[in-house]
Design an enzyme around this catalytic site. Structure first.
Site, PDB file in Angstrom:
ATOM      1  N   SER A 151       0.869  -1.179   0.000  1.00 36.65           N
ATOM      2  CA  SER A 151       0.000   0.000   0.000  1.00 36.65           C
ATOM      3  C   SER A 151       0.903   1.225   0.000  1.00 36.65           C
ATOM      4  O   SER A 151       2.070   1.132   0.396  1.00 36.65           O
ATOM      5  CB  SER A 151      -0.866  -0.021   1.265  1.00 36.65           C
ATOM      6  OG  SER A 151      -1.476   1.238   1.464  1.00 36.65           O
TER       7      SER A 151
ATOM      8  N   TYR B 285      -2.178  -1.266  10.166  1.00 36.87           N
ATOM      9  CA  TYR B 285      -2.295  -1.572   8.739  1.00 36.87           C
ATOM     10  C   TYR B 285      -1.004  -1.144   8.021  1.00 36.87           C
ATOM     11  O   TYR B 285      -0.388  -1.941   7.295  1.00 36.87           O
ATOM     12  CB  TYR B 285      -3.509  -0.844   8.152  1.00 36.87           C
ATOM     13  CG  TYR B 285      -3.683  -1.003   6.660  1.00 36.87           C
ATOM     14  CD1 TYR B 285      -4.310  -2.130   6.139  1.00 36.87           C
ATOM     15  CD2 TYR B 285      -3.221  -0.031   5.764  1.00 36.87           C
ATOM     16  CE1 TYR B 285      -4.476  -2.284   4.763  1.00 36.87           C
ATOM     17  CE2 TYR B 285      -3.385  -0.181   4.399  1.00 36.87           C
ATOM     18  CZ  TYR B 285      -4.014  -1.299   3.905  1.00 36.87           C
ATOM     19  OH  TYR B 285      -4.172  -1.447   2.537  1.00 36.87           O
TER      20      TYR B 285
HETATM   21  P1  NAP Z   1     -11.499  -6.018   0.514  1.00 35.17           P
HETATM   22  O1  NAP Z   1     -12.476  -5.726  -0.566  1.00 35.17           O
HETATM   23  O2  NAP Z   1     -11.816  -5.647   1.919  1.00 35.17           O
HETATM   24  O3  NAP Z   1     -11.126  -7.567   0.423  1.00 35.17           O
HETATM   25  C1  NAP Z   1     -10.261  -8.123   1.380  1.00 35.17           C
HETATM   26  C2  NAP Z   1     -10.336  -9.631   1.285  1.00 35.17           C
HETATM   27  O4  NAP Z   1      -9.538 -10.170   2.341  1.00 35.17           O
HETATM   28  C3  NAP Z   1     -11.758 -10.151   1.476  1.00 35.17           C
HETATM   29  O5  NAP Z   1     -12.007 -11.177   0.547  1.00 35.17           O
HETATM   30  C4  NAP Z   1     -11.720 -10.683   2.895  1.00 35.17           C
HETATM   31  O6  NAP Z   1     -12.593 -11.762   3.126  1.00 35.17           O
HETATM   32  C5  NAP Z   1     -10.284 -11.160   3.012  1.00 35.17           C
HETATM   33  N1  NAP Z   1      -9.927 -11.297   4.420  1.00 35.17           N
HETATM   34  C6  NAP Z   1      -9.936 -10.351   5.370  1.00 35.17           C
HETATM   35  N2  NAP Z   1      -9.636 -10.884   6.551  1.00 35.17           N
HETATM   36  C7  NAP Z   1      -9.422 -12.219   6.352  1.00 35.17           C
HETATM   37  C8  NAP Z   1      -9.106 -13.293   7.192  1.00 35.17           C
HETATM   38  N3  NAP Z   1      -8.963 -13.155   8.519  1.00 35.17           N
HETATM   39  N4  NAP Z   1      -8.961 -14.526   6.652  1.00 35.17           N
HETATM   40  C9  NAP Z   1      -9.144 -14.699   5.325  1.00 35.17           C
HETATM   41  N5  NAP Z   1      -9.459 -13.703   4.470  1.00 35.17           N
HETATM   42  C10 NAP Z   1      -9.603 -12.477   4.989  1.00 35.17           C
HETATM   43  O7  NAP Z   1     -10.090  -5.305   0.225  1.00 35.17           O
HETATM   44  P2  NAP Z   1      -9.382  -4.855  -1.145  1.00 35.17           P
HETATM   45  O8  NAP Z   1      -9.526  -3.394  -1.248  1.00 35.17           O
HETATM   46  O9  NAP Z   1      -9.770  -5.744  -2.272  1.00 35.17           O
HETATM   47  O10 NAP Z   1      -7.856  -5.125  -0.748  1.00 35.17           O
HETATM   48  C11 NAP Z   1      -7.070  -6.171  -1.299  1.00 35.17           C
HETATM   49  C12 NAP Z   1      -5.633  -5.882  -0.966  1.00 35.17           C
HETATM   50  O11 NAP Z   1      -5.229  -4.648  -1.565  1.00 35.17           O
HETATM   51  C13 NAP Z   1      -5.354  -5.720   0.523  1.00 35.17           C
HETATM   52  O12 NAP Z   1      -4.100  -6.288   0.827  1.00 35.17           O
HETATM   53  C14 NAP Z   1      -5.305  -4.224   0.724  1.00 35.17           C
HETATM   54  O13 NAP Z   1      -4.528  -3.871   1.843  1.00 35.17           O
HETATM   55  C15 NAP Z   1      -4.663  -3.795  -0.578  1.00 35.17           C
HETATM   56  N6  NAP Z   1      -4.909  -2.396  -0.959  1.00 35.17           N
HETATM   57  C16 NAP Z   1      -6.138  -1.989  -1.364  1.00 35.17           C
HETATM   58  C17 NAP Z   1      -6.327  -0.662  -1.754  1.00 35.17           C
HETATM   59  C18 NAP Z   1      -7.679  -0.150  -2.231  1.00 35.17           C
HETATM   60  O14 NAP Z   1      -7.796   1.033  -2.551  1.00 35.17           O
HETATM   61  N7  NAP Z   1      -8.695  -0.980  -2.327  1.00 35.17           N
HETATM   62  C19 NAP Z   1      -5.256   0.242  -1.709  1.00 35.17           C
HETATM   63  C20 NAP Z   1      -4.012  -0.200  -1.269  1.00 35.17           C
HETATM   64  C21 NAP Z   1      -3.833  -1.532  -0.917  1.00 35.17           C
HETATM   65  P3  NAP Z   1     -14.161 -11.521   3.394  1.00 35.17           P
HETATM   66  O15 NAP Z   1     -14.735 -11.194   2.059  1.00 35.17           O
HETATM   67  O16 NAP Z   1     -14.619 -12.813   3.912  1.00 35.17           O
HETATM   68  O17 NAP Z   1     -14.260 -10.387   4.351  1.00 35.17           O
END
Ligand code: NAP
Length: 249
Positions: free
Chosen positions: A156, A169
């Protein structure tokens, strides 16, 4: 560093490869899993909400992709033996592992360190940093057997430059950047496993909405719009890319 602007993945980029994706049921993990499968991969869909994983499974099957595997797992409670079981099952049932995308993460609290709840801190570090360490450790023997394996950690912007109130985080993402560099260095000489980190940038997901509730979501790219760098980094075209911190946007 960004991937080449002109990059176009061939349709069968990931044919015959087995790729494990954590957090595959939602957000970026879901879109990237669908893209991996659309490019020929057998995807192991790991996540904690089975119904979401089943939806991704159905979408892949409907699109004519290779049969995926669903692996329900809560990274918060998983211990080293659980990761060993997972690696053993992949080996036993699929016989190989060519890629590992660490995507699952939790945002935790957005608050000052002075007020950060220690229980939340430990949970976020467990899911975002300790789990990727244990999963990677368990999968390395399998990955080393592959001719051209890729491990990709999701970082990130706040994992590359610290910012107020991002707490556990951001610290977990800094940890993943360190893990990327250490592991890439360890594997540089004696294996074909490459290790990199990717910062997706701002993407329209539930996590982003939780972090920036007042933002205009419509202005953000969807997860489907940022899959190209993930394809590049999982496929053979990035074979020489090692130990890099990449940006998806
Ligand atoms: P998201 O929509 O919240 O999805 C996160 C996923 O992780 C979900 O499928 C969730 O499962 C799973 N998860 C969370 N806790 C878990 C656990 N204890 N065991 C197993 N699975 C778990 O997030 P996203 O935005 O797609 O993010 C994906 C990655 O990109 C992350 O590493 C995040 O830090 C990074 N990121 C995202 C952004 C952004 O703007 N979106 C920016 C920078 C970095 P559930 O569906 O069951 O909750």
């Amino acid at each position: 560093m960004k991937i080449p602007d002109s990059y176009q993945p061939p349709p069968q980029l990931l044919a015959d490869r087995v790729i494990l994706v954590t957090g595959a049921g939602d957000g970026i993990g879901r879109a990237v899993s669908l893209a991996f499968a659309a490019h020929g991969a057998t995807v192991v869909l790991l996540g904690r909400t089975v119904a979401k994983l089943e939806q991704v499974y159905d979408r892949i099957k409907q699109a004519g992709g290779a049969e995926p595997a669903i692996y329900p797992m809560d990274l918060e409670g998983a211990v080293a033996d659980d990761y060993a079981d997972l690696a053993g099952r992949i080996d036993g049932q699929l016989g190989r592992l060519d890629g590992l995308l660490h995507n699952a993460a939790q945002l935790g609290a957005l608050t000052a360190i002075e007020h950060y709840d220690p229980v939340t801190w430990l949970r976020v570090i467990q899911v975002n940093l300790n789990a990727p360490f244990m999963l990677t450790r368990a999968c390395l023997p399998l990955l080393k057997r592959a001719a051209d394996a890729s491990v990709l950690f999701t970082s990130s912007g706040v994992g590359r430059r610290g910012r107020a109130y991002w707490g556990a985080y951001a610290v977990s993402k800094f940890g993943l950047e360190g893990l990327t560099q250490i592991l890439a260095d360890e594997l540089e000489e004696n294996s074909s496993v490459r290790v990199n980190s990717i910062n997706p940038g701002a993407v329209r997901t539930a996590m982003r909405a939780a972090a920036y509730p007042a933002e205009n979501r419509a202005a953000l790219p969807t997860p489907e719009e940022i899959v190209l760098p993930y394809l590049y980094l999982m496929g053979p075209d990035s074979r020489e890319v090692r130990g890099q911190a990449l940006d998806a946007q």
